[in-house]
Enzyme design. Structure first.
Site, PDB file in Angstrom:
ATOM      1  N   SER A 181      71.495  69.952  35.555  1.00 29.21           N
ATOM      2  CA  SER A 181      72.595  70.199  34.821  1.00 29.21           C
ATOM      3  C   SER A 181      73.115  71.379  35.280  1.00 29.21           C
ATOM      4  O   SER A 181      72.460  72.211  35.834  1.00 29.21           O
ATOM      5  CB  SER A 181      72.345  70.585  33.370  1.00 29.21           C
ATOM      6  OG  SER A 181      73.506  70.976  32.600  1.00 29.21           O
ATOM      7  N   TYR A 203      68.409  73.964  25.901  1.00 29.55           N
ATOM      8  CA  TYR A 203      68.338  72.697  26.650  1.00 29.55           C
ATOM      9  C   TYR A 203      68.546  73.066  28.277  1.00 29.55           C
ATOM     10  O   TYR A 203      67.695  72.596  29.049  1.00 29.55           O
ATOM     11  CB  TYR A 203      69.771  72.221  26.418  1.00 29.55           C
ATOM     12  CG  TYR A 203      70.568  71.036  27.585  1.00 29.55           C
ATOM     13  CD1 TYR A 203      69.583  69.881  27.650  1.00 29.55           C
ATOM     14  CD2 TYR A 203      71.522  71.245  28.047  1.00 29.55           C
ATOM     15  CE1 TYR A 203      70.039  69.103  28.419  1.00 29.55           C
ATOM     16  CE2 TYR A 203      71.708  70.581  29.057  1.00 29.55           C
ATOM     17  CZ  TYR A 203      71.288  69.356  29.529  1.00 29.55           C
ATOM     18  OH  TYR A 203      71.763  68.439  30.271  1.00 29.55           O
ATOM     19  N   LYS A 252      66.143  72.574  31.684  1.00 31.22           N
ATOM     20  CA  LYS A 252      66.300  72.181  33.015  1.00 31.22           C
ATOM     21  C   LYS A 252      65.962  72.949  34.209  1.00 31.22           C
ATOM     22  O   LYS A 252      65.553  72.392  35.078  1.00 31.22           O
ATOM     23  CB  LYS A 252      67.985  71.717  32.872  1.00 31.22           C
ATOM     24  CG  LYS A 252      68.487  70.519  32.124  1.00 31.22           C
ATOM     25  CD  LYS A 252      67.815  69.269  32.591  1.00 31.22           C
ATOM     26  CE  LYS A 252      68.307  68.164  31.662  1.00 31.22           C
ATOM     27  NZ  LYS A 252      67.660  66.817  32.056  1.00 31.22           N
ATOM     28  N   ASN A 288      79.961  67.651  33.660  1.00 30.96           N
ATOM     29  CA  ASN A 288      80.217  67.123  32.442  1.00 30.96           C
ATOM     30  C   ASN A 288      80.535  65.542  32.394  1.00 30.96           C
ATOM     31  O   ASN A 288      81.872  64.942  32.895  1.00 30.96           O
ATOM     32  CB  ASN A 288      81.329  67.875  31.458  1.00 30.96           C
ATOM     33  CG  ASN A 288      80.923  69.030  31.233  1.00 30.96           C
ATOM     34  OD1 ASN A 288      80.482  70.177  31.756  1.00 30.96           O
ATOM     35  ND2 ASN A 288      80.770  69.264  29.904  1.00 30.96           N
TER      36      ASN A 288
END
Length: 340
Positions: free
Chosen positions: A124, A149, A153, A178
């Site tokens: 991400s 989160y 990652k 996104n």
């Protein structure tokens, strides 16, 4: 030879499974259905005319994962198995660390013991934190992410880089921005369980009358309209990038470590209010919204430089924001029909 797709019935996973099957890969899915439903498997088969192998269990159950590797000749893995809600990660940090990291380590243990390579990690843009300059390149310095989160990652990437170097394996870290939209068939799409955590599903449900209003988290950011800016990439374009990255790894017959890192986005940022207006225009609907305080863990602006992916993967995003948002509304109509 088969490709293991963990979280393969989730949003990004299911679209990637479709593209893998369309490219004649054999696919084995492991998914605990915590963020999906079984009908997605049936719909994948309807779209492709092929039925992937499916195992419904939690990847933290290592003994069951070992049985999958015993039963199939796995030649690579695309790992989507992770909790992914930024806001939720702030209030459930232990759950996120346990789920996102233990499942990854269990897979890598099997790879290590069996001499398997070709690992693609669903990463991400959150690993960059709030970057100092735009657009974000692959060599943009990483910062400690503001959300749990994002931290999982970044930790996952570090684990994989160490794994590749220690055992001379091939990995690809795909840092996407996104994802939005649904398959053009309207048979698979983002399936929020409970209250949506991402912008576009909330926009979709608000337009459909499921939610009274869309919460816009902050209008005092230093952006053109005061709302946060992100790079929104169409889900099918993103899925195709995974296939391109996998083919690149599998074509490399060297015996040294390979660590590929790619940003996957459109190269253009759009604000929250721009997305709302684009959705309204694309689908001729209204989306009532209200301005709320900023949400902890969110950053101001992030959009990608995608030159490396275009050059090395021969890939680029081809779908406009409005086109992607049209598929979202088609998906919502499918869900309404299915639930009646």
């Amino acid at each position: 030879m088969a490709i293991l797709v963990t979280g393969g019935l989730g949003y990004i996973g299911s679209h990637t499974v479709v593209e893998l099957l369309n490219n004649n890969f054999e696919v084995v899915i492991v998914d605990d259905l915590s963020h999906s439903e079984r009908f997605i498997l049936k719909n994948i088969e309807e779209i492709t005319g092929k039925k992937p192998v499916f195992y419904p269990f939690d990847l933290k159950r290592k003994e069951l994962l070992t049985q999958v590797f015993d039963a199939h000749e796995i030649d690579g893995c695309i790992n989507f198995a992770a909790f992914k809600a930024v806001g939720e990660s702030q209030v459930k940090p232990v759950d996120y660390y346990e789920n996102n990291l233990f499942s990854l380590i269990n897979i890598l243990q099997e790879f290590k013991e069996r001499g398997i390579s070709n690992f693609i990690f669903s990463s991400s843009c959150t690993v960059y934190g709030q970057a100092d300059e735009m657009p974000i390149h692959e060599n943009t310095p990483l910062k400690m992410p503001e959300s749990v989160y994002g931290k999982t990652k970044q930790m996952g990437e570090e684990i994989l880089i160490d794994f590749a170097k220690a055992y001379h394996r091939k990995i690809s870290l795909l840092r996407y921005f996104n994802p939005i939209g649904a398959h053009p068939s309207a048979k698979i799409g983002e399936l929020p369980i409970g209250v949506p955590n991402n912008l576009v599903p909330f926009v979709m449900q608000t337009a459909a009358g499921i939610r009274e209003k869309l919460n816009v988290w902050g209008n005092d950011y230093p952006t053109e309209d005061g709302t946060a800016v992100r790079d929104y990439i169409y889900i099918v374009d993103l899925a195709k990038a995974h296939v391109a990255a996998l083919k690149k790894l599998m074509a490399d017959d060297s015996d040294h470590a390979v660590v590929d890192i790619f940003n996957l986005g459109t190269g253009k940022g759009s604000s929250v209010l721009e997305v709302v207006k684009a959705f309204e225009t694309a689908n001729d609907v209204k989306v009532p919204y209200q301005i709320c305080d900023r949400r902890e863990g969110d950053i101001t602006i992030a959009y990608a430089n995608v030159d490396k992916a275009q050059k090395e993967l021969n890939w680029k995003s081809e779908t406009s924001l409005e086109e992607a948002l049209r598929t979202v509304w088609q998906w919502q109509k499918y869900l309404e029909t299915r639930n009646t």
